[in-house]
Design a protein around this motif. Structure first.
Motif, PDB file in Angstrom:
ATOM      1  N   GLU A  33      14.124  -7.509   1.277  1.00  0.00           N
ATOM      2  CA  GLU A  33      14.143  -6.244   0.547  1.00  0.00           C
ATOM      3  C   GLU A  33      12.812  -5.509   0.668  1.00  0.00           C
ATOM      4  O   GLU A  33      12.612  -4.471   0.066  1.00  0.00           O
TER       5      GLU A  33
ATOM      6  N   HIS B 112      22.643  -5.971   4.804  1.00  0.00           N
ATOM      7  CA  HIS B 112      23.496  -6.007   3.611  1.00  0.00           C
ATOM      8  C   HIS B 112      24.401  -7.217   3.587  1.00  0.00           C
ATOM      9  O   HIS B 112      24.593  -7.847   2.560  1.00  0.00           O
TER      10      HIS B 112
ATOM     11  N   VAL C  39       5.977  -4.384  -5.033  1.00  0.00           N
ATOM     12  CA  VAL C  39       5.971  -4.469  -3.567  1.00  0.00           C
ATOM     13  C   VAL C  39       4.564  -4.778  -3.067  1.00  0.00           C
ATOM     14  O   VAL C  39       4.359  -5.629  -2.199  1.00  0.00           O
TER      15      VAL C  39
ATOM     16  N   THR D 277      12.759  -6.753 -12.510  1.00  0.00           N
ATOM     17  CA  THR D 277      13.841  -5.961 -11.924  1.00  0.00           C
ATOM     18  C   THR D 277      15.105  -6.084 -12.761  1.00  0.00           C
ATOM     19  O   THR D 277      15.781  -5.091 -13.047  1.00  0.00           O
TER      20      THR D 277
ATOM     21  N   GLU E 276      22.411 -10.211   2.662  1.00  0.00           N
ATOM     22  CA  GLU E 276      22.154 -10.239   1.221  1.00  0.00           C
ATOM     23  C   GLU E 276      23.388 -10.697   0.464  1.00  0.00           C
ATOM     24  O   GLU E 276      23.305 -11.535  -0.433  1.00  0.00           O
TER      25      GLU E 276
ATOM     26  N   GLU F 128      23.080 -14.373  -1.246  1.00  0.00           N
ATOM     27  CA  GLU F 128      22.600 -14.214  -2.623  1.00  0.00           C
ATOM     28  C   GLU F 128      23.001 -15.395  -3.522  1.00  0.00           C
ATOM     29  O   GLU F 128      22.163 -15.934  -4.247  1.00  0.00           O
TER      30      GLU F 128
ATOM     31  N   PRO G   2      12.902  -0.583  -4.529  1.00  0.00           N
ATOM     32  CA  PRO G   2      12.768  -1.827  -3.755  1.00  0.00           C
ATOM     33  C   PRO G   2      13.414  -2.997  -4.487  1.00  0.00           C
ATOM     34  O   PRO G   2      13.159  -3.203  -5.664  1.00  0.00           O
ATOM     35  N   GLY G   3      14.258  -3.713  -3.785  1.00  0.00           N
ATOM     36  CA  GLY G   3      14.902  -4.866  -4.378  1.00  0.00           C
ATOM     37  C   GLY G   3      16.120  -4.536  -5.214  1.00  0.00           C
ATOM     38  O   GLY G   3      16.818  -5.427  -5.662  1.00  0.00           O
ATOM     39  N   VAL G   4      16.345  -3.256  -5.466  1.00  0.00           N
ATOM     40  CA  VAL G   4      17.500  -2.875  -6.278  1.00  0.00           C
ATOM     41  C   VAL G   4      18.495  -2.063  -5.458  1.00  0.00           C
ATOM     42  O   VAL G   4      19.659  -2.406  -5.348  1.00  0.00           O
TER      43      VAL G   4
END
Lengths: 160, 411
Positions: free
Chosen positions: B80, B262, B159, B137, B265, B269, A9-11
């Protein structure tokens, strides 16, 4: 062949590909398009990063691995690869090939691709050293000699 | 001069980000620190040669940019966030996330002991509970752990936390803006929860609508329409007195099911990164380091208490995912990092103080606590992850006395 896919998730996404002997290749596809390739020597080891590619490069590399970029030559016998890396190749003219109906002269294979057509197999007979006026027919097998690059160029005009 | 202020701000965060990166640290503390240094509370207290007293003031652009930073951070979180994915792994993620909720309880107790009132305790609980998605992350990717088994419990727990924080933020906003009396705020909380339910319905059934909105190959239009949707909805939410961050989260979630996710994003971003940097800078700008002296004990207490609790809950989360001791220890160490969301929770108090429904002194204290706490925890968490090896050996020798217990990496 075990390939497990998991979401990060998020990657992005992670693919773990078992290579046998407990070794794994791990591909991380980032949402950004970046790819990272890791190697894990055994299940308890940490993944070691081997490569990182951009999206475009990854696709190119992928098609190379897939064999779509360059068809590996699997010679039936040893004689097909001549000394100096020259190949002896058999090409069957597929239906709809632009070469069908051309003469050897008008097809101009030698100048366009560098491949020298040394013989044509037609049914049971073989036309060796075919002359320039020979008309190519569907189903003919052309036997050519050339470098891998010549073969590649010829494959392109064979089907384009 | 406002343009020059903004130029100084961007130059400062750019330099701070580069320096932090060189030191192998998270950029978030660096942005906060540089904001603090250039603000009225530090630079403003010194007379400079030639130009006299000069500092970067909290202009409307900067505070609005900070707000946009919150909106885009949460929007991306929603983008996400994949509910189906959460439900697919709900067993282990649910277990790991529920264990992790213990940190919220610890924060609640801690806050109650210090402030003796429910609302500040509730805010402190949120601040110490939520780990930093952004920093964790990034560290996972930098360390290459992303390809290991420890990535899944960490990202899965994040999450779960994200979903919890969406509900929490709307409740917290309602309580703070409702004047803090829990009974009187019950109506506001009800409205906030109804608002969430409404947004959730929009997400569940409105996907075709969002799909149509961004169904264009023109990237410029995709960027404009997505930004329009999220900022408009967030602004409307704020005007109605509900949390703009939560609204942005759900708009992101609605877009996450579209085909253009996508593209969105990719084009937004940089926008998120830019405004998120403004947000962290702004946090530093409005924080008076002099207040740190008052909250230093509280920060120290929170660090000492909530670092081990996160390590333990993270460790148990790793075990819930069937990881071995070593990898579970990594999960625990990694989860200690706190960051952007703790700061967003602190801004709820500041917003309440600006609206006159929350004690400004208390808001200042909570904000200073959050900033001090995040500065410590972001650096500490990143460092613990980078130097995890000794902790892993200690944990393995203590907890793995029976030798390898067979629960290793899931092949």
């Amino acid at each position: 062949m075990t390939i497990s896919e998991s979401d990060l998730p998020g990657v992005g996404k992670k693919f773990e590909i078992e290579l046998g002997d407990g070794e794994e290749m791990i591909v991380v596809i980032h949402n950004t398009g970046k790819r990272e390739v890791f190697r894990r020597r055994d299940p308890d080891a940490d993944s070691e990063k081997a490569f990182e590619f951009s999206d475009d490069l990854a696709r190119t590399i992928g098609s190379i691995i897939e064999g779509a970029y360059f068809q590996p030559v699997e010679p039936d016998t040893q004689e097909t690869t001549l000394p100096g890396g020259i190949l002896l190749e058999w090409y069957e003219l597929p239906p709809g090939s632009p070469l069908v109906g051309e003469t050897l002269e008008s097809a101009d294979i030698g100048n366009r691709t560098g491949l020298a057509v040394v013989a044509i197999q037609r049914g049971d007979e073989v036309l060796e050293s075919p002359d320039a006026g020979t008309i190519l027919r569907e189903g003919d097998t052309l036997i050519g000699v050339g470098t891998p690059e010549n073969c590649e160029a010829f494959e392109e005009i064979l089907t384009e | 001069m406002a343009l020059l202020d903004v130029g100084v701000m961007f130059a400062a965060v750019a330099v701070a980000g580069a320096v932090a990166n060189r030191l192998g640290q998270s950029v978030i503390p660096a942005y906060i620190l540089v904001g603090m240094l250039l603000g009225e509370f530090v630079l403003g207290r010194f007379a400079l040669p030639v130009i006299g007293t000069a500092y970067v003031p909290e202009t409307e652009f900067i505070s609005l940019g900070a707000e946009l930073g919150i909106v885009f951070l949460l929007f991306f979180l929603g983008l996400e966030f994949n509910l189906d994915r959460l439900l697919a792994r709900r067993g282990p993620i649910g277990t790991a996330g529920t264990i992790d909720l213990a940190n919220f309880g610890v924060g609640l107790v801690l806050g109650w002991l210090v402030f003796g009132a429910f609302l500040p305790a509730f805010l402190i609980a949120g601040i110490v509970y939520i780990s930093s998605s952004a920093v964790i992350t990034k560290s996972l990717i930098d360390l290459g752990w992303i390809a290991n088994d420890e990535a899944e419990p960490m990202l899965g727990t994040l999450v779960y936390e994200d979903l919890f924080i969406a509900v929490y933020l709307s409740v917290a906003s309602a309580l703070v803006l409702g004047g803090g009396d829990v009974a009187a705020a019950a109506v506001d909380v009800g409205i906030a929860l109804a608002f969430i339910a409404g947004l959730f319905a929009v997400v569940r059934f409105g996907t075709p609508l969002f799909d149509r909105l961004v169904a264009t190959d023109n990237r410029e239009f995709v960027a404009l329409r997505a930004a329009a949707a999220v900022v408009f909805v967030a602004g409307a939410a704020l005007a109605l007195g509900v949390s703009e961050a939560v609204a942005a989260f759900f708009v992101g979630m609605a877009f996450s099911a579209t085909d253009r996710v996508h593209t969105i994003e990719t084009v937004l971003e940089p926008v998120r990164d830019l405004f998120a940097a403004v947000f962290f800078f702004w946090i530093g700008l409005v924080t008076d380091p002099a207040l740190f002296a008052d909250v230093a004990a509280l920060v120290a207490l929170a660090v000492v208490v909530t670092t081990p609790t996160k390590v333990v809950t993270g460790y148990l989360a790793g075990r819930a995912f069937d990881l071995d001791v070593r990898r579970s220890t990594r999960v625990g160490l990694g989860m200690t990092t706190r960051g952007e969301f703790s700061l967003i929770i602190a801004t709820v108090a500041v917003t309440g103080a600006n609206a006159g429904s929350f004690d400004p002194a208390l808001a200042g204290t909570i904000n200073a606590f959050a900033v001090g706490y995040v500065l410590v925890m972001a650096v500490l968490g990143t460092t613990l992850m980078g130097y995890s090896a000794p902790f892993e050996s200690v944990a393995t020798s203590w907890l793995d006395r029976g030798g390898a217990d067979g629960s290793g990496a899931s092949g």
